[in-house]
Design a protein around this motif. Structure first.
Motif, PDB file in Angstrom:
ATOM      1  N   GLU A 187      74.914 127.213  59.370  1.00 31.20           N
ATOM      2  CA  GLU A 187      75.695 128.186  60.127  1.00 31.20           C
ATOM      3  C   GLU A 187      76.399 127.494  61.275  1.00 31.20           C
ATOM      4  O   GLU A 187      75.830 126.625  61.935  1.00 31.20           O
ATOM      5  N   SER A 188      77.651 127.877  61.502  1.00 27.71           N
ATOM      6  CA  SER A 188      78.421 127.382  62.645  1.00 27.71           C
ATOM      7  C   SER A 188      78.995 128.596  63.366  1.00 27.71           C
ATOM      8  O   SER A 188      79.770 129.346  62.781  1.00 27.71           O
TER       9      SER A 188
ATOM     10  N   ASN B  66      80.332 129.963  56.742  1.00 34.08           N
ATOM     11  CA  ASN B  66      79.175 130.812  57.015  1.00 34.08           C
ATOM     12  C   ASN B  66      78.914 131.775  55.866  1.00 34.08           C
ATOM     13  O   ASN B  66      77.761 132.042  55.512  1.00 34.08           O
ATOM     14  N   ALA B  67      79.993 132.295  55.273  1.00 35.65           N
ATOM     15  CA  ALA B  67      79.832 133.202  54.136  1.00 35.65           C
ATOM     16  C   ALA B  67      79.230 132.464  52.940  1.00 35.65           C
ATOM     17  O   ALA B  67      78.332 132.977  52.262  1.00 35.65           O
ATOM     18  N   LYS B  68      79.702 131.255  52.695  1.00 33.46           N
ATOM     19  CA  LYS B  68      79.153 130.468  51.586  1.00 33.46           C
ATOM     20  C   LYS B  68      77.688 130.117  51.821  1.00 33.46           C
ATOM     21  O   LYS B  68      76.882 130.112  50.890  1.00 33.46           O
TER      22      LYS B  68
ATOM     23  N   PHE C 154      76.322 140.582  54.253  1.00 36.17           N
ATOM     24  CA  PHE C 154      77.563 140.452  53.506  1.00 36.17           C
ATOM     25  C   PHE C 154      78.671 141.264  54.157  1.00 36.17           C
ATOM     26  O   PHE C 154      79.819 140.816  54.259  1.00 36.17           O
ATOM     27  N   THR C 155      78.340 142.479  54.591  1.00 35.01           N
ATOM     28  CA  THR C 155      79.333 143.350  55.214  1.00 35.01           C
ATOM     29  C   THR C 155      79.889 142.728  56.485  1.00 35.01           C
ATOM     30  O   THR C 155      81.112 142.691  56.698  1.00 35.01           O
ATOM     31  N   LYS C 156      79.012 142.193  57.327  1.00 35.72           N
ATOM     32  CA  LYS C 156      79.458 141.628  58.599  1.00 35.72           C
ATOM     33  C   LYS C 156      80.239 140.327  58.390  1.00 35.72           C
ATOM     34  O   LYS C 156      81.238 140.092  59.069  1.00 35.72           O
ATOM     35  N   LEU C 157      79.796 139.512  57.446  1.00 36.57           N
ATOM     36  CA  LEU C 157      80.544 138.292  57.142  1.00 36.57           C
ATOM     37  C   LEU C 157      81.911 138.625  56.566  1.00 36.57           C
ATOM     38  O   LEU C 157      82.901 137.954  56.860  1.00 36.57           O
ATOM     39  N   GLY C 158      81.965 139.664  55.748  1.00 37.79           N
ATOM     40  CA  GLY C 158      83.237 140.087  55.168  1.00 37.79           C
ATOM     41  C   GLY C 158      84.210 140.557  56.225  1.00 37.79           C
ATOM     42  O   GLY C 158      85.411 140.247  56.170  1.00 37.79           O
ATOM     43  N   ARG C 159      83.722 141.298  57.205  1.00 38.49           N
ATOM     44  CA  ARG C 159      84.585 141.762  58.294  1.00 38.49           C
ATOM     45  C   ARG C 159      85.152 140.585  59.086  1.00 38.49           C
ATOM     46  O   ARG C 159      86.321 140.583  59.457  1.00 38.49           O
ATOM     47  N   GLU C 160      84.298 139.610  59.370  1.00 40.65           N
ATOM     48  CA  GLU C 160      84.763 138.442  60.111  1.00 40.65           C
ATOM     49  C   GLU C 160      85.829 137.688  59.318  1.00 40.65           C
ATOM     50  O   GLU C 160      86.816 137.205  59.884  1.00 40.65           O
TER      51      GLU C 160
END
Length: 249
Positions: free
Chosen positions: A197-198, A54-56, A25-31
């Motif tokens: 994932e993409s 990707n987050a979804k 979650f942290t890494k997806l949030g940063r992106e």
């Protein structure tokens, strides 16, 4: 690219544990923050669109996604992340590339250098291994969710401009040129084919086969330690595990 596929499957399983710990979650949030900042929060922007999907796919709550987009498009609010790419070598001369998002490059460089040296590798200069990799779009499709045959999937992907299709016990990996990635992704969506994932990743053009168990464990431990670092968004390497070693991990 079969070795890459085996490692991708190991990372996929590990990613489920990471999500439970909140690291994913942290890494997806940063992106999301960085992608939003780069395009001013335009949800039609390709990079931000991919970050949202990707987050979804990892079940990040919608309110978290919207908060990250607003944080990025707000400009000055929150940390100013810098995008970097580090390169180095692992045990056995394995080439490793890292995608970094950091608000303190000096701190991150020191920590990454320490991880390399502690695990039998060394951080290299810019360009020392990047020539071994080629940027490719990578679309992941869960095998259990696919309603079509593998041949049908390959036909749809190739007709849309894909370069290659790899199979795995749990998923299919479709590779494209960076330019063709969005068109292939859209063609899959039009056929209601689920894409979990993409991503746009550097893929090794040639691989080193690892057959020694001890060396494999050292390499995998280094890869996992790097992936666990909060500032590292992506870890890429040119090693290939033998079938027996891949099964062990």
């Amino acid at each position: 690219m079969s070795g890459h596929s085996k490692w991708a499957n190991i990372k996929h399983k590990k990613g489920k544990a990471d999500a439970q710990k909140g690291k994913m979650f942290t890494k997806l949030g940063r992106e999301l923050v960085v992608a939003s900042r780069a395009c001013g929060g335009d949800v039609n922007n390709f990079r931000l669109k991919i970050a949202i999907e990707n987050a979804k796919a990892q079940n990040v709550p919608n309110e978290n996604i919207q908060r990250a987009i607003q944080k990025g498009s707000g400009g000055a609010d929150g940390a100013a992340y810098e995008e970097l790419r580090y390169e180095g070598y692992g045990p056995g001369g394995v080439a490793i590339m890292l995608d970094i998002l950091t608000d303190n490059r000096n701190r991150t460089a020191g920590e990454v250098r320490h991880i390399f040296s502690k695990n039998g590798g060394n951080m290299g200069e810019t360009g020392c291994v990047s020539w071994m990799f080629q940027d490719k779009g990578q679309l992941t499709i869960p095998r259990e969710e696919l309603k079509l045959t593998e041949d049908d999937l390959m036909l749809i992907a190739l007709e849309a401009g894909a370069d290659d299709l790899e199979t795995d016990p749990e998923e299919f990996l479709i590779y494209t040129s960076p330019e063709a990635m969005e068109g292939v992704r859209q063609a899959l969506q039009d056929q209601k084919i689920p894409v979990s994932e993409s991503v746009l990743n550097p893929i090794p053009q040639n691989t080193i086969e690892i057959t020694d168990s001890d060396q494999a464990r050292k390499i995998v431990h280094l890869m996992e330690t790097l992936e666990d670092h909060d500032d590292i968004q992506g870890v890429y390497a040119n090693f290939e595990l033998s079938d027996s070693l891949a099964a062990e991990f």
